[in-house]
Write an enzyme that holds these catalytic residues in place. Sequence first.
Site, PDB file in Angstrom:
ATOM      1  N   CYS A  50      12.325 -11.513  -8.365  1.00 34.66           N
ATOM      2  CA  CYS A  50      12.317 -12.880  -7.853  1.00 34.66           C
ATOM      3  C   CYS A  50      11.419 -13.042  -6.634  1.00 34.66           C
ATOM      4  O   CYS A  50      11.151 -14.169  -6.216  1.00 34.66           O
ATOM      5  CB  CYS A  50      13.732 -13.343  -7.524  1.00 34.66           C
ATOM      6  SG  CYS A  50      14.522 -12.393  -6.205  1.00 34.66           S
ATOM      7  N   HIS A  99       4.283   2.951  -0.465  1.00 29.94           N
ATOM      8  CA  HIS A  99       4.765   1.584  -0.680  1.00 29.94           C
ATOM      9  C   HIS A  99       5.903   1.561  -1.693  1.00 29.94           C
ATOM     10  O   HIS A  99       6.925   0.905  -1.474  1.00 29.94           O
ATOM     11  CB  HIS A  99       3.628   0.684  -1.154  1.00 29.94           C
ATOM     12  CG  HIS A  99       4.053  -0.728  -1.392  1.00 29.94           C
ATOM     13  ND1 HIS A  99       4.145  -1.667  -0.388  1.00 29.94           N
ATOM     14  CD2 HIS A  99       4.455  -1.357  -2.530  1.00 29.94           C
ATOM     15  CE1 HIS A  99       4.583  -2.813  -0.886  1.00 29.94           C
ATOM     16  NE2 HIS A  99       4.766  -2.653  -2.187  1.00 29.94           N
TER      17      HIS A  99
END
Length: 465
Positions: A50, A99
């Site tokens: 989302c 990351h």
Amino acid sequence: MSLLLVGVSHRTAEVPVLERVAVSPEDTRKVLDELLTGEHVTEAMLVSTCNRVEIYAVVETFHGGLTEVSNVLARHAHAEVSDLTDHLYVHYAGSAVEHLFSVAAGLDSMVVGEAQILGQLRASYADARELGSAGRVLHELAQQALRVGKRAHAETGIDAAGASVVSEALTDAEAALGGLAGRRALVVGAGSMGALTAAHLRRGGVDDLVLANRSEANAERLAVALRTEGATARAVGLGALAAEIAAADLVVACTGAVGTVVGEDDVRRGLAGRDTGAAPLVVCDLGLPRDVDPRVAEIEGVTVVDLAALGERLRSASAGIAVEEARTVVAEEVRAYFAAQRTAEVTPTVTALRRRAAEVVDAELLRLDGRMPDLDERSRSEVAQTVRRVVDKLLHTPTVQVKRLAQSPGGDTYAEALRELFELDPQTPAVLAATESSTYTASVEPGDEVDQALAVDTRGPGGRR
């Protein structure tokens, strides 16, 4: 080959951009297949949630891989690459690994420390594995990322509050309604986020739960599970939205569908059927793309909580010392990952060295047989064992040392020296050190090498995180 990450997230783009780039479950196969048809991409994994869309790809070259991955993202979003450049972030090799580990630890989430991302990463990895787009590199990397995420959550307390996008949205809804206890709620969507929403609402004391879904059977399965836990829950189809909105105090939409699910007309008809003096209607839109028509926010008596509003509120939030502890865990795990990679990569050199030594021993023993054909078997066996022990002892230190030294950046030079000194098979894979410093490989920010690699003229630097 190295790892390349190209992504867009809540940190670099507003919701409208995220909506364009978002990949539905139905389109995942198409995007992964398209990535693998490129000349430079050999493996690919797609993470679409989302608040982020990220592609992790194993590529032959940086520039070629970046061009192919960025073009696929742009085509999917029905946009030009130049339209996305200011919102893209790019990480390569060690920076990409760092990351991914940070994402798994919840450090890059809209709600810092939320644990839901682990399930989303696990699902992304499962998709890549099922569709055949994940090879050895991504298999190992994804599994390690999941372990890093679990460790960060277990050891640092970064998720002690148990917060998530869902819980934060419901916190805003609770404030607008003056409490959830005794309220009636309509949850649109019966997937994982719908189930999480329903669980939060049940614990919040919602009196009546209605689950609406395109497949009413799926909604009914969730309703049954909730009823076994003591909740009052029932299932309806999407055709009943207006009628259910009329009776609801809170509507939470989280379907993951492409296109609007809760329309302006649904809400207006629902409001028309409400009792006079009913509580204000709160609508939470957690879909990406949006599930709720943006015009609903303009209707009098309706309060809308969406991802854009949540992002604005949470942008500066942090979990304090737990964040630093989690970052320490990530840094340790990144170093350990590359140390293990370098150790694994030096193994062919060690194997080749020992194979060369074994060949020399066998050749000398064969010459001994020719010179001393009458040597008895016992004596020959003793000589053979003595020679092999001597060779093993001589090789022990250099092989142990080369594995140890390979764990540090630049360790490939030691394995290369062994290959030169002992004239080992030139086909033996060289040790490829993926990092050169504590920051591993510098990340590429929007507007820097992205523009150059794609020949995009943006007339200046792009957006920064």
